[in-house]
Design a protein around this motif. Sequence first.
Motif, mmCIF file in Angstrom:
data_model
loop_
_atom_site.group_PDB
_atom_site.id
_atom_site.type_symbol
_atom_site.label_atom_id
_atom_site.label_comp_id
_atom_site.label_asym_id
_atom_site.label_seq_id
_atom_site.Cartn_x
_atom_site.Cartn_y
_atom_site.Cartn_z
ATOM 1 N N THR A 80 17.460 43.631 50.983
ATOM 2 C CA THR A 80 17.482 42.740 49.827
ATOM 3 C C THR A 80 16.734 41.448 50.152
ATOM 4 O O THR A 80 16.637 41.035 51.306
ATOM 5 N N ARG A 82 17.459 38.250 49.395
ATOM 6 C CA ARG A 82 18.267 37.134 49.884
ATOM 7 C C ARG A 82 18.632 37.321 51.344
ATOM 8 O O ARG A 82 18.690 36.352 52.108
ATOM 9 N N GLU A 83 18.885 38.559 51.796
ATOM 10 C CA GLU A 83 19.199 38.792 53.197
ATOM 11 C C GLU A 83 17.980 38.545 54.087
ATOM 12 O O GLU A 83 18.104 38.024 55.195
ATOM 13 N N VAL A 85 15.548 36.443 53.335
ATOM 14 C CA VAL A 85 15.349 34.989 53.347
ATOM 15 C C VAL A 85 16.313 34.356 54.347
ATOM 16 O O VAL A 85 15.922 33.448 55.107
ATOM 17 N N ASP A 209 26.087 36.935 47.810
ATOM 18 C CA ASP A 209 25.260 36.829 46.610
ATOM 19 C C ASP A 209 24.254 35.705 46.794
ATOM 20 O O ASP A 209 24.220 35.032 47.835
ATOM 21 N N THR A 210 23.427 35.485 45.770
ATOM 22 C CA THR A 210 22.358 34.489 45.861
ATOM 23 C C THR A 210 22.920 33.079 45.972
ATOM 24 O O THR A 210 22.412 32.257 46.753
ATOM 25 N N THR A 213 24.107 32.424 49.414
ATOM 26 C CA THR A 213 22.964 32.287 50.318
ATOM 27 C C THR A 213 22.359 30.897 50.233
ATOM 28 O O THR A 213 22.066 30.256 51.254
ATOM 29 N N VAL A 214 22.177 30.386 49.017
ATOM 30 C CA VAL A 214 21.609 29.054 48.828
ATOM 31 C C VAL A 214 22.527 27.990 49.431
ATOM 32 O O VAL A 214 22.069 27.073 50.135
#
Length: 333
Positions: A80, A82-83, A85, A209-210, A213-214
Amino acid sequence: AQSRMKKRNTTHGSFTNPRPYKVWKEHFIEDRGCERHRIWREVFVSALPHILLNLILIGYLIFGAFLFRTADPSIIASGTLRENVFFAFTTIATIGYGAEAPSTPLGKWVCVAYCVVGVPLIFMVLANDGQFIVDFYWIIKNSYMRGTEEWNGEMPLKATALLLTLWMLFGGLLFSRWIGDLTYFNAVYYSFISVSTIGFGDIVVHPQDTLQTVLNLLYFSVGMIFLTTLTGSLSNYLQRLHYLGRQFSGVSEVEVWFGGQAMTVKELITAVADHFETSPELLHYVLTDLDQILEVALNKDTGEAVEHLKMQGETARKQSFVCLELGPDSERK
């Protein structure tokens, strides 16, 4: 009631024009040397490079996510964005948990090339963003504390240590109650190990989730800024300890680089004085007057500035005559 409101606005600023804004505005005008009616144009011009620098870092992380996905798909099993990143960030931030790592020769070479650019980039961006935190500290301090202190580019050691401690405690709540399911002690431990870029890998919290992550990336970034600021404050104290008990002498013989050649401070001052056909003592008064002229011109109205400069001019002329009569080799009381 009007008197109380006026006193409150003078002390803390009004609701539409709070005191921190006034402090920041005066400091910005003095630092940039801009006119008051052009302040927002100067703000945009000065903020644009900082915004672009952060956007470059964000773009580089996204580029790294696609790069690692293509070069070595086995790094992240799910693949994915996000992972990937998150992996790119922990790689160039030198955290490196070790839970995921390149396994193919191509992936390893790509990782090396990516870090050669990414490691200096992320630390340059974090150091640049950290200056805004330092400025915010001085704005608040000079707005609500009694008296004003010199606005320098560093935070006091106590303030930095307190901020870092509070940030670690906040990380304990973040990784024990929301992003992860760790105990509070392990969450604080994980926060410090990650922020200090040690990254043992014994505990790794993976965002789900995103949004997580942020928040994870923001938490690590701000924590690294606090730790870097604390290191800078400690280095200043170590320098003071290093020079403790020493007497600074021979400053005039210190070499500086000027005009493409090395010369001592004494030689530089003498050369400038000879160029203007004057003495070093008179040159000192001229430079002092020039600094006062610039300060008056920037901080006072035109009418007040003219009167102030006239008085300063009379004083300067008297000092200059005395200096010329004494000569460069005479002693002045």
